[in-house]
Design an enzyme around this catalytic site. Structure first.
Site, PDB file in Angstrom:
ATOM      1  CG  LEU A  54       3.720   7.071  -1.362  1.00 62.38           C
ATOM      2  CD1 LEU A  54       4.532   7.031  -2.570  1.00 62.38           C
ATOM      3  CD2 LEU A  54       2.755   8.304  -1.273  1.00 62.38           C
ATOM      4  N   PRO A  55       0.194   4.251  -0.509  1.00 60.00           N
ATOM      5  CG  PRO A  55      -1.934   5.259  -0.523  1.00 60.00           C
ATOM      6  CD  PRO A  55      -0.751   5.725  -0.864  1.00 60.00           C
ATOM      7  CB  THR A  87       2.647  -2.453   1.147  1.00 62.02           C
ATOM      8  OG1 THR A  87       3.017  -2.293   2.769  1.00 62.02           O
ATOM      9  CG2 THR A  87       2.545  -3.919   0.788  1.00 62.02           C
ATOM     10  CE  LYS A 162       3.062  -4.956   5.386  1.00 65.62           C
ATOM     11  NZ  LYS A 162       2.870  -3.468   5.270  1.00 65.62           N
ATOM     12  CE  LYS A 237      -1.805  -1.970   0.496  1.00 69.42           C
ATOM     13  NZ  LYS A 237      -0.790  -1.006   0.988  1.00 69.42           N
TER      14      LYS A 237
END
Length: 293
Positions: A54-55, A87, A162, A237
């Site tokens: 998912l975003p 993320t 990450k 993002k």
């Protein structure tokens, strides 16, 4: 990303029950042998292992904790393994993992590195956070989609790894872009500079694998108009998530280099470059400088 990952699970002989808000992606998976579900809850109800991609923060919370979500009534049964490859901020993974634990399921956060090409070729790196037993169970599934699976620690530490990686990546790419822009202004051959960078102390992934200067390397986004690769908006993002995590850490941490990089990519996006690979920052810097001359 998720479609490629699901396709690799199918190629490995794993049955797949899929849901996506993009109908064309679902149709492609159905043609490849997947069973289509009408909600995240329906996927979870039909599966012993659920993998999500998912975003960002709000999407993870909605898909797991919202109405019709993975952990809603009629969703995941006790004992279900949940692998979230999105993320997001570590705190979000920890929040969802706590709810999953209360429902008798276990969640690991497993964000990826490697981009769409890595997803397609099953060469992703997975950074996994969660208990040892959950990691061992998740590894058996992730091995069909990646070539390196790293246990980073407890819940949220995959996300932490990450965000730290992409913070460094965004900063390094900005530096390489500025270096090549300066080389152009000074009249230095760009391939010559790249050769020097890649055999000296300036070497990094942004110079030797995804060089941002057109004409230096073949097969990279810069060689095809900055299409494909890792979109600028995704870098915006991720740098935003890193900044948010730093602000909520105890004690708070300032990220001066990260903040400057975030401003640069945000400017690139606001000028219409959000869909381009983030290495397109070179083109943006060069064009802005040219207009000012």
């Amino acid at each position: 990303m998720g479609s490629h990952m699901a396709s690799n699970l199918l190629k490995a002989g794993r049955p797949v029950v899929a849901f996506d808000v993009v109908e064309s992606s679902l149709n492609a998976l159905a043609s490849a042998g997947a069973t289509v579900a009408n909600s995240p809850a329906a996927v979870a109800a039909a599966s012993k292992t659920v993998v999500t991609m998912l975003p960002s923060n709000p999407h993870v919370l909605k898909v797991y904790l919202g109405d019709g979500g993975v952990l809603s009534v009629g969703g995941a049964a006790a004992g279900t393994l949940l692998i979230d490859c999105s993320t997001c901020e570590p705190a979000v993974s920890q929040q969802v993992a706590a709810v999953a634990k209360d429902r008798g399921s276990m969640l690991v956060d497993a964000p990826v590195s490697g981009g769409t090409m890595g997803a397609e070729q099953a060469t992703l790196t997975f950074m996994v956070g969660g208990p040892e037993d959950a990691f061992a169970a998740a590894e058996k599934v992730l091995t069909h989609m990646g070539k390196k699976i790293v246990h980073c620690g407890d819940i949220g530490m995959g996300q932490a790894a990450k965000l730290c990686n992409n913070l460094v990546l965004g900063i390094c790419m900005a530096g390489v872009c500025e270096g090549h822009a300066l080389a152009d202004r000074l009249g230095l051959d760009q391939k010559r500079l790249a050769d020097i960078l890649n055999t000296s102390s300036g070497r990094c992934w942004s110079s030797d694998t995804n060089n941002p200067c057109p004409g230096v390397m073949e097969g990279v986004p810069a060689a095809r108009g900055y299409t494909g690769g890792f979109a600028c908006d995704l870098m915006v993002k991720d740098l935003g998530l890193a900044s948010g995590a730093a602000l909520t850490s105890k004690p708070k941490l300032g990220l001066p280099m990260g903040s400057l990089a975030l401003q640069l990519y945000s400017l690139m996006s606001s000028h219409g470059g959000g869909h381009k690979d983030f290495s397109g920052l070179y083109q943006f810097i060069a064009q802005v400088d040219s207009k000012e001359r």
